[in-house]
Design an enzyme around this catalytic site. Structure first.
Site, PDB file in Angstrom:
ATOM      1  N   VAL A  75       0.836  -1.202   0.000  1.00 44.25           N
ATOM      2  CA  VAL A  75       0.000   0.000   0.000  1.00 44.25           C
ATOM      3  C   VAL A  75       0.870   1.252   0.000  1.00 44.25           C
ATOM      4  CG1 VAL A  75      -1.742   1.312   1.265  1.00 44.25           C
ATOM      5  CG2 VAL A  75      -1.940  -1.169   1.094  1.00 44.25           C
ATOM      6  N   CYS A  84     -10.694  -2.508   2.674  1.00 45.70           N
ATOM      7  CA  CYS A  84     -10.755  -2.530   1.211  1.00 45.70           C
ATOM      8  C   CYS A  84     -12.058  -3.141   0.704  1.00 45.70           C
ATOM      9  CB  CYS A  84      -9.552  -3.291   0.659  1.00 45.70           C
ATOM     10  SG  CYS A  84      -9.267  -4.902   1.434  1.00 45.70           S
ATOM     11  N   GLY A 140      -4.702  -8.460  -0.482  1.00 44.10           N
ATOM     12  CA  GLY A 140      -5.290  -8.110   0.796  1.00 44.10           C
ATOM     13  C   GLY A 140      -4.434  -8.531   1.971  1.00 44.10           C
ATOM     14  N   HIS A 195     -10.219  -7.049  -5.772  1.00 41.75           N
ATOM     15  CA  HIS A 195     -11.289  -7.768  -5.092  1.00 41.75           C
ATOM     16  C   HIS A 195     -12.564  -7.712  -5.928  1.00 41.75           C
ATOM     17  CE1 HIS A 195      -8.738  -8.157  -1.752  1.00 41.75           C
ATOM     18  NE2 HIS A 195      -9.328  -7.393  -0.868  1.00 41.75           N
ATOM     19  N   GLN A 207      -7.855  -3.501  -5.061  1.00 42.40           N
ATOM     20  CA  GLN A 207      -7.742  -3.507  -3.606  1.00 42.40           C
ATOM     21  C   GLN A 207      -6.687  -2.531  -3.100  1.00 42.40           C
ATOM     22  OE1 GLN A 207      -4.953  -5.160  -1.765  1.00 42.40           O
ATOM     23  NE2 GLN A 207      -5.830  -4.418   0.136  1.00 42.40           N
TER      24      GLN A 207
END
Length: 328
Positions: free
Chosen positions: A12, A125, A156, A238, A311
């Site tokens: 991220v 998310c 994730g 996702h 995501q």
């Protein structure tokens, strides 16, 4: 603005750097922080190398701190990072359920960000990707019950999750034993209906996050929501299949028109041409893809639809930067 990223070397964190650059965020000074094992690494922003520092246990000299360092770290340190006036936009679950901390998706509740007391929470998310599509439908038709099943990418679980998918898939294809460390079972050619810890009610915490967070963001504490969260062997987008019951009459055509006008949504809904949301096409997009919009056959005034979203972007980094843009 003076901007700091905590957890800059993670999946991220690296997306945060890219999004700041791609959205031309007015960064006057950028500071990058991570754990001691990552300190000293260099990351590039706008063509310049920046050295990663050790995450401080005190105030950070910045106007906005974009944090993606994990719940335990944020719970302990976020109040300290904001000690000299910085606003912390936290991507972990540490502050999402604190009634004093706004939980914000800019397309839905931007006004909540302005009520911050030094910390703003970024949603999970899975919640963010669903909520961007669900909110305009809720506004138009009044959603009362939501049942969602998720198909969640290995991103994730961070960079380690993506790495495990690639490495263990290679092991499988080349005839070597397939192991697992990040996930509860081997992920190649598998789906795992288990994300996060199981709760006393039989749901996992990941599933309950969708319930708790959607209610908070929408300001609908009584909305009926149920979720089944499943990990699948994809990299970073996702997908979610939703069944939604509404209090007012709704048709697929009316819903499609609402979604086509909604910010953050791209309607991809032409089954005759094999066009519908896909992780492959949603990857790298800022908008969330929505399609397979159809009348539910079991309930009156209900729709089924399918969503795919990146995501690491709308599910994390993009939403955080959008919150920072609200602070401008």
């Amino acid at each position: 603005m003076r901007v700091a990223i905590v957890g800059a070397t993670g999946a991220v964190g690296q997306e945060l750097i890219k999004v700041l650059e791609e959205r031309d965020f007015p960064v006057g000074e950028l500071r990058l922080y991570a754990s001691p094992r990552s300190a000293g690494k260099t990351l590039t922003f706008r063509g310049e190398a920046h050295t990663v520092e050790i995450t401080p246990e005190g105030p950070i000299p910045a106007d906005v701190v974009l944090a993606s360092a994990g719940g335990g770290v944020s719970k302990k340190l976020a109040p300290l990072w904001s000690g000299e006036g910085a606003v912390v936009v936290d991507n972990s679950s540490a502050w999402r359920y604190d009634p004093e901390v706004p939980l914000v998706i800019p397309e839905i509740n931007p006004e909540a960000a302005r009520a911050h007391k030094g910390i703003i929470a970024n949603p999970n998310c899975t919640t963010a990707i669903l909520a961007v599509a669900l909110w305009p439908l809720h506004q138009a038709f009044g959603a009362t019950h939501v049942v969602v099943s998720t198909y969640q990418a290995t991103s994730g679980a961070g960079a380690e999750g993506m790495r495990e998918l690639l490495e263990e898939t290679r092991n499988h294809l080349e005839g070597r034993p397939v192991g697992h460390q990040v996930f509860q079972h081997p992920i190649p050619f598998n789906v795992i209906p288990h994300i996060d810890a199981f709760q006393d009610n039989g749901y996992t915490r990941e599933e309950m996050k969708v319930v708790w967070e959607t209610r908070k963001i929408f300001g609908e504490p009584e909305m009926k929501i149920s979720c089944t969260a499943v990990r699948i062997p994809t990299l970073r987008a996702h997908s979610e299949a939703a069944t939604v019951l509404f209090e007012r009459p709704v048709t697929p055509e009316a819903a499609r028109a609402v979604l086509e006008a909604a910010p953050g949504v791209e309607v991809v809904d032409d089954p005759g041409q094999n066009r519908y949301p896909l992780p492959l096409t949603a990857t790298g997009k800022w908008d969330v893809e929505v399609g397979r919009i159809r009348k539910n056959l079991a309930f009156d005034d209900a729709l089924d639809f399918f969503v795919s979203g990146d995501q690491l972007l709308k599910g994390a980094a993009l939403n955080a930067v959008q919150i920072a843009e609200l602070l401008l």
